[in-house]
Design a protein around this motif. Sequence first.
Motif, PDB file in Angstrom:
ATOM      1  N   SER A 152      38.009  37.223  57.256  1.00 53.91           N
ATOM      2  CA  SER A 152      38.926  36.476  56.475  1.00 53.91           C
ATOM      3  C   SER A 152      38.563  36.506  55.208  1.00 53.91           C
ATOM      4  O   SER A 152      39.349  36.155  54.207  1.00 53.91           O
ATOM      5  N   ALA A 153      37.444  36.825  54.860  1.00 56.84           N
ATOM      6  CA  ALA A 153      36.984  36.705  53.516  1.00 56.84           C
ATOM      7  C   ALA A 153      35.989  37.906  53.264  1.00 56.84           C
ATOM      8  O   ALA A 153      35.348  38.262  54.022  1.00 56.84           O
ATOM      9  N   VAL A 154      35.868  38.477  51.894  1.00 56.47           N
ATOM     10  CA  VAL A 154      35.005  39.298  51.569  1.00 56.47           C
ATOM     11  C   VAL A 154      34.017  38.824  50.244  1.00 56.47           C
ATOM     12  O   VAL A 154      34.416  38.309  49.534  1.00 56.47           O
ATOM     13  N   TYR A 155      32.821  39.580  50.377  1.00 54.33           N
ATOM     14  CA  TYR A 155      31.917  39.279  49.120  1.00 54.33           C
ATOM     15  C   TYR A 155      31.684  40.801  48.800  1.00 54.33           C
ATOM     16  O   TYR A 155      31.234  41.556  49.564  1.00 54.33           O
ATOM     17  N   VAL A 156      32.390  40.998  47.391  1.00 55.24           N
ATOM     18  CA  VAL A 156      32.446  42.201  47.039  1.00 55.24           C
ATOM     19  C   VAL A 156      31.136  42.501  46.213  1.00 55.24           C
ATOM     20  O   VAL A 156      30.889  41.902  45.123  1.00 55.24           O
ATOM     21  N   ALA A 157      29.998  43.309  46.736  1.00 59.12           N
ATOM     22  CA  ALA A 157      28.641  43.687  45.976  1.00 59.12           C
ATOM     23  C   ALA A 157      28.655  44.975  45.956  1.00 59.12           C
ATOM     24  O   ALA A 157      27.326  45.463  45.748  1.00 59.12           O
ATOM     25  N   SER A 158      29.879  46.018  45.662  1.00 56.22           N
ATOM     26  CA  SER A 158      29.560  47.132  45.520  1.00 56.22           C
ATOM     27  C   SER A 158      29.156  47.789  44.056  1.00 56.22           C
ATOM     28  O   SER A 158      28.947  46.685  43.073  1.00 56.22           O
ATOM     29  N   GLY A 194      45.423  40.431  52.421  1.00 57.77           N
ATOM     30  CA  GLY A 194      45.442  38.928  52.707  1.00 57.77           C
ATOM     31  C   GLY A 194      44.060  38.081  52.523  1.00 57.77           C
ATOM     32  O   GLY A 194      43.989  37.129  53.369  1.00 57.77           O
ATOM     33  N   ARG A 195      43.113  38.845  52.304  1.00 62.41           N
ATOM     34  CA  ARG A 195      41.660  38.525  52.308  1.00 62.41           C
ATOM     35  C   ARG A 195      41.128  37.486  51.037  1.00 62.41           C
ATOM     36  O   ARG A 195      41.416  38.267  50.019  1.00 62.41           O
ATOM     37  N   HIS A 196      40.461  36.717  51.321  1.00 63.76           N
ATOM     38  CA  HIS A 196      39.871  35.816  50.164  1.00 63.76           C
ATOM     39  C   HIS A 196      38.856  36.494  49.601  1.00 63.76           C
ATOM     40  O   HIS A 196      37.919  37.190  50.474  1.00 63.76           O
ATOM     41  N   VAL A 197      38.645  36.827  48.106  1.00 59.15           N
ATOM     42  CA  VAL A 197      37.504  37.428  47.783  1.00 59.15           C
ATOM     43  C   VAL A 197      36.589  36.628  46.827  1.00 59.15           C
ATOM     44  O   VAL A 197      37.030  36.007  45.894  1.00 59.15           O
ATOM     45  N   LEU A 198      35.313  37.010  46.826  1.00 62.14           N
ATOM     46  CA  LEU A 198      34.187  36.712  46.195  1.00 62.14           C
ATOM     47  C   LEU A 198      33.617  37.792  45.558  1.00 62.14           C
ATOM     48  O   LEU A 198      33.230  38.357  46.323  1.00 62.14           O
ATOM     49  N   CYS A 199      33.857  38.048  44.282  1.00 61.30           N
ATOM     50  CA  CYS A 199      33.462  39.312  43.643  1.00 61.30           C
ATOM     51  C   CYS A 199      32.148  39.256  42.631  1.00 61.30           C
ATOM     52  O   CYS A 199      32.364  38.504  41.802  1.00 61.30           O
ATOM     53  N   GLU A 200      31.244  40.107  42.866  1.00 61.41           N
ATOM     54  CA  GLU A 200      29.989  40.079  42.097  1.00 61.41           C
ATOM     55  C   GLU A 200      30.524  40.580  40.613  1.00 61.41           C
ATOM     56  O   GLU A 200      31.516  40.891  40.381  1.00 61.41           O
ATOM     57  N   LYS A 201      29.821  39.870  39.683  1.00 63.75           N
ATOM     58  CA  LYS A 201      30.041  40.168  38.131  1.00 63.75           C
ATOM     59  C   LYS A 201      29.537  41.553  38.082  1.00 63.75           C
ATOM     60  O   LYS A 201      28.633  41.869  38.522  1.00 63.75           O
ATOM     61  N   PRO A 202      30.183  42.316  36.999  1.00 60.88           N
ATOM     62  CA  PRO A 202      31.586  41.991  36.256  1.00 60.88           C
ATOM     63  C   PRO A 202      32.792  42.480  37.493  1.00 60.88           C
ATOM     64  O   PRO A 202      32.555  43.221  37.901  1.00 60.88           O
ATOM     65  N   LEU A 203      33.561  41.270  37.374  1.00 63.60           N
ATOM     66  CA  LEU A 203      34.928  41.351  38.168  1.00 63.60           C
ATOM     67  C   LEU A 203      35.420  43.058  37.790  1.00 63.60           C
ATOM     68  O   LEU A 203      35.949  43.690  38.867  1.00 63.60           O
ATOM     69  N   ALA A 231      47.010  35.557  43.175  1.00 64.93           N
ATOM     70  CA  ALA A 231      47.888  34.386  43.152  1.00 64.93           C
ATOM     71  C   ALA A 231      48.912  34.631  43.846  1.00 64.93           C
ATOM     72  O   ALA A 231      49.717  33.752  44.713  1.00 64.93           O
ATOM     73  N   ALA A 232      49.680  35.962  43.916  1.00 62.91           N
ATOM     74  CA  ALA A 232      50.976  36.191  44.574  1.00 62.91           C
ATOM     75  C   ALA A 232      50.538  36.202  46.029  1.00 62.91           C
ATOM     76  O   ALA A 232      51.406  36.085  46.790  1.00 62.91           O
ATOM     77  N   ALA A 233      49.211  36.712  46.369  1.00 64.37           N
ATOM     78  CA  ALA A 233      49.031  36.726  47.731  1.00 64.37           C
ATOM     79  C   ALA A 233      48.426  35.286  48.197  1.00 64.37           C
ATOM     80  O   ALA A 233      48.258  35.443  49.433  1.00 64.37           O
ATOM     81  N   ASP A 234      48.531  34.550  47.755  1.00 65.80           N
ATOM     82  CA  ASP A 234      47.905  33.153  47.931  1.00 65.80           C
ATOM     83  C   ASP A 234      46.439  32.937  48.562  1.00 65.80           C
ATOM     84  O   ASP A 234      46.073  32.501  49.516  1.00 65.80           O
ATOM     85  N   VAL A 235      45.572  34.021  47.766  1.00 67.07           N
ATOM     86  CA  VAL A 235      44.191  34.057  48.320  1.00 67.07           C
ATOM     87  C   VAL A 235      43.386  33.736  47.116  1.00 67.07           C
ATOM     88  O   VAL A 235      43.657  33.653  45.959  1.00 67.07           O
ATOM     89  N   VAL A 236      42.097  33.278  47.594  1.00 64.13           N
ATOM     90  CA  VAL A 236      41.082  32.817  46.575  1.00 64.13           C
ATOM     91  C   VAL A 236      40.570  33.982  45.998  1.00 64.13           C
ATOM     92  O   VAL A 236      40.248  35.115  46.906  1.00 64.13           O
ATOM     93  N   LEU A 237      40.459  34.090  44.684  1.00 66.96           N
ATOM     94  CA  LEU A 237      39.590  35.149  44.120  1.00 66.96           C
ATOM     95  C   LEU A 237      38.747  34.508  43.041  1.00 66.96           C
ATOM     96  O   LEU A 237      39.005  33.663  42.229  1.00 66.96           O
TER      97      LEU A 237
END
Length: 444
Positions: free
Chosen positions: A190-196, A212-221, A236-242
């Motif tokens: 349901s959520a991803v941590y992007v560290a690519s 529709g997945r919530h995203v925590l993205c490593e810096k720099p986004l 915001a449009a997809a109503d997910v957390v970024l």
Amino acid sequence: MRVITYGTFDLFHEGHRRLLERARALGDHLIVGVTTDSYDNSRGKLNVTQDVLERIRNVENTGLADQIIVEEYEGQKISDVQKYDVDIFAIGSDWQGHFDYLRDYCQVVYLERTKGVSSTQLRNAEGVISLGIVGAGRIARRMVAEARFVSGVSVEAVYSRTFERTQAFADELEIGRAHRSYDELLDGVSAVYVASPHHAHVEHVRRAIDRGRHVLCEKPLALTRAEADELFARAAAADVVLIEAIKTAFAPGFERMVGVARSGSIGEIRSVDATFTKLVRHGRELRAPDGGSISELATYPLLAIVKLLGTGYDTISTHSYRPADSAVELFSRIDLNFPHAISSARIGLGVKAEGDLVVAGTRGYLYVPAPWWLTEFFEVRFEDPRHNKKFYATFDGDGLRYELAEFCTMIRSGRRESFRLRAAESIAIAGIIESARAAAHTFG
Ligand code: CTP
């Protein structure tokens, strides 16, 4: 006989009620200590759902407490027991032995814990967030370790460019699923941590949001303002957390520092100087197109500048050092001028400087020694040093647990923006990075 007991009392449950009933029966006056939010935070109890007033109300509503006090700091129990003339200290058996030191002051009773119920369980009953990890590098590894300290989230799958690496990562860290494709990973979480790698962030984030997945993205986004803008609009449009995973922004000490600096203790802020350097001799960070000190390191000092001075800067100028044999700049200074203040971010790869933060004001200044981005300590200083004031805070482990805890709380509560790092702040940081890199001619 006066009895005292303590707890968080989050999502008040039967175990709490039974504990209070038995504690009360030990005497004729029951004092209940309820932990403050910051005390829980400082002792690593993240993800408490209700704030201190709601938790106090929980206890009040039982009608079992004759007196309610708040517990704010480690070591307070010894003072309380003496201050309130306590005869008996009572606590659940999960703490067996832990409070024997209080026997020097009163009787200590451990009451059997009620089986099968806890606040942690209730929080998890709302559904554990299944998290997928994108990337199998150093930072991804750290996040898996840190996730163990955040309740209500479980790392269930991993995807990275090379499947052998992904599989080895999953085996070593005991992650259930290693995926060959990103879509497959997105299907099951349901959520991803992007560290690519940096250049892949935007595409990974975009695809996750679109599913529709919530995203925590490593810096720099993102390395451009337009991309950061687009990603937040999509979220915001997809109503997910970024959220951009700038760990410092979510650490208790940094939040406190910003609060102290901005609340007038040093007068009006006139300048911010922040430095971050790292000794790197080879590797991804030194390669074009997206390596270099600005894309690698500028996020941290820019975070401090933006949190302390806002996003409304007038001018930006960048000075960089780039050796003839290097594809990227290795040392840069980004100067931002604001209407009433100036600021400077210094970042360097393969060079070492004092990694401190100085916030100068019209009455005094605030000093955060290296490594300021872990913010465990800072001092407010004045011309007359007798007025100086020191502040201490906790920063547990690698600190990634704080951003992850915030991410999970936002998903659960339906909140889509964190005041600790607003979309507009991440977007401004991306824009500054873009301008600074363009000025440093590091492209291509
Ligand atoms: N308690 C109990 N039986 C339970 C849960 C808690 O007797 N099933 C007791 C604890 O031992 C403590 C008090 O209730 O004396 C307050 O505990 P608290 O930490 O607030 O509750 P927990 O449910 O243990 O919270 P968490 O899961 O967040 O640790």
